[in-house]
Design an enzyme around this catalytic site. Structure first.
Site, PDB file in Angstrom:
ATOM      1  N   ASP A   1       8.577   1.726 -23.995  1.00  0.00           N
ATOM      2  CA  ASP A   1       8.004   2.958 -23.436  1.00  0.00           C
ATOM      3  C   ASP A   1       7.635   3.959 -24.521  1.00  0.00           C
ATOM      4  O   ASP A   1       8.496   4.446 -25.264  1.00  0.00           O
ATOM      5  CB  ASP A   1       9.005   3.585 -22.467  1.00  0.00           C
ATOM      6  CG  ASP A   1       8.437   4.792 -21.743  1.00  0.00           C
ATOM      7  OD1 ASP A   1       7.259   4.722 -21.336  1.00  0.00           O
ATOM      8  OD2 ASP A   1       9.159   5.789 -21.598  1.00  0.00           O
TER       9      ASP A   1
ATOM     10  N   ARG B   1     -20.537   7.200   4.227  1.00  0.00           N
ATOM     11  CA  ARG B   1     -19.678   7.889   3.262  1.00  0.00           C
ATOM     12  C   ARG B   1     -18.359   7.158   3.053  1.00  0.00           C
ATOM     13  O   ARG B   1     -17.882   7.046   1.912  1.00  0.00           O
ATOM     14  CB  ARG B   1     -19.428   9.328   3.735  1.00  0.00           C
ATOM     15  CG  ARG B   1     -18.501  10.161   2.839  1.00  0.00           C
ATOM     16  CD  ARG B   1     -18.778  10.017   1.362  1.00  0.00           C
ATOM     17  NE  ARG B   1     -20.162  10.212   0.997  1.00  0.00           N
ATOM     18  CZ  ARG B   1     -20.687   9.825  -0.164  1.00  0.00           C
ATOM     19  NH1 ARG B   1     -19.939   9.164  -1.050  1.00  0.00           N
ATOM     20  NH2 ARG B   1     -21.947  10.035  -0.432  1.00  0.00           N
TER      21      ARG B   1
ATOM     22  N   LYS C   1       1.160   3.000 -10.083  1.00  0.00           N
ATOM     23  CA  LYS C   1       0.507   4.314 -10.022  1.00  0.00           C
ATOM     24  C   LYS C   1      -0.834   4.165  -9.316  1.00  0.00           C
ATOM     25  O   LYS C   1      -1.907   4.244  -9.905  1.00  0.00           O
ATOM     26  CB  LYS C   1       0.343   4.892 -11.423  1.00  0.00           C
ATOM     27  CG  LYS C   1       1.668   5.210 -12.096  1.00  0.00           C
ATOM     28  CD  LYS C   1       1.477   5.734 -13.505  1.00  0.00           C
ATOM     29  CE  LYS C   1       2.811   6.011 -14.175  1.00  0.00           C
ATOM     30  NZ  LYS C   1       2.653   6.465 -15.572  1.00  0.00           N
TER      31      LYS C   1
END
Length: 290
Positions: A229, A111, A146
């Site tokens: 931005d 896993r 991020k």
């Protein structure tokens, strides 16, 4: 695979010194205080097994060597035979690797291996999609900070395997002045001046702007990179015309597969996306025992 394409996709593997602590922490989290109760009850210490790591979806492979370290950390004698390694584009049903050795190691590490491999392949596949959509333009796809805490080095590696490039690795390899920095400094020019007087001559300075007026102010101060931005396509085109090559221009904000091609056609140099690391869907991958 075309040899020229294969060369383009070849990315230097990460050193084991970076990978091992991540896998150790993940295994320890799963093993808890008593180890693998299920496997230890069913499988003998000397039992051996063999299985195939299989892609259940089409995608680009990244992180295979790193993920299979989950097996070799549990038993150094586990053998991993790679069939489609990092950088490969595979169809559903493709065998990525054949693993053999201690049955306990394979079952206990399964896993952890699949979680990491599926995630990194998902990042590489999402990056490849954006890179493909901007082909023929000057724009490069870049990831951001991020990232999943603890997985940054691996996620940024997966982005490179997907054909993208990296923004800053952390807070210490470049200066990026954002809106809150400007407020804290008391003004845009003041923020740039303070950073320029503080960092070394090899450190690049990037400034985030959200208006064309700010762009003009920043250009007058001669910074290296300007982050545009959340600007509209029309504003991006105008920013490219105003800048005229005096700084590297990076478009950022809500970038996805739906709008990345239009964004690239405005003429910006870079398009940064947090989505490719924080929201890329995992590739479905399984381990099938023979």
């Amino acid at each position: 695979m075309n040899k020229a394409i294969a060369r383009e996709r070849r990315v230097a593997p990460l050193p084991s010194l970076l990978i091992e602590p991540i896998l150790r922490a993940a295994l320890l989290e799963d093993l808890g205080r008593a180890g693998d109760l299920t496997t230890d009850a069913i499988v003998g210490v000397e039992d051996r097994a063999k299985g195939r790591i299989v892609a259940r979806q089409a995608g680009r492979i990244a992180g295979l060597d790193a993920a299979t370290s989950a097996f070799t950390l549990l038993d150094a004698n586990v053998v991993v035979e790679v069939c489609n390694g990092d950088g490969s584009d595979v169809e559903a049903g493709a065998t990525l690797a054949i693993v053999s050795g201690s049955a306990r190691a394979l079952l206990t590490g399964e896993r952890t291996m699949l979680n990491l491999l599926g995630h990194l392949c998902g990042v590489a596949t999402a990056t490849r999609e954006l890179v493909t959509k901007v082909a023929g333009t000057r724009a490069r796809i870049a990831c951001t900070r991020k990232t999943t805490p603890g997985l940054r080095s691996l996620e940024k590696y997966a982005v490179r395997v997907g054909g993208g490039s990296s923004h800053r690795y952390g807070l210490d390899d470049a200066a990026l002045i954002k809106d809150n920095h400007v407020i804290a400094a008391g003004g845009l020019s003041r923020a740039i001046e303070l950073v320029r007087n503080s960092v070394g001559h090899l450190v690049k300075i990037e400034v985030e702007v959200d208006t064309l007026e700010q762009l003009q102010e920043v250009l007058a101060m001669g910074v290296d990179v300007i982050l545009l931005d959340n600007m509209s396509l029309d504003m991006l085109r105008e920013a490219v015309a105003i800048t005229a090559g005096r700084a590297v221009l990076e478009a950022s904000g809500s970038i996805s597969a739906k709008n990345v091609a239009e964004t690239a056609r405005t003429g910006v140099d870079l398009i940064s996306s947090g989505w490719i690391t924080h929201s890329a869907p995992s590739l479905d991958i399984g381990l099938d025992f023979d």
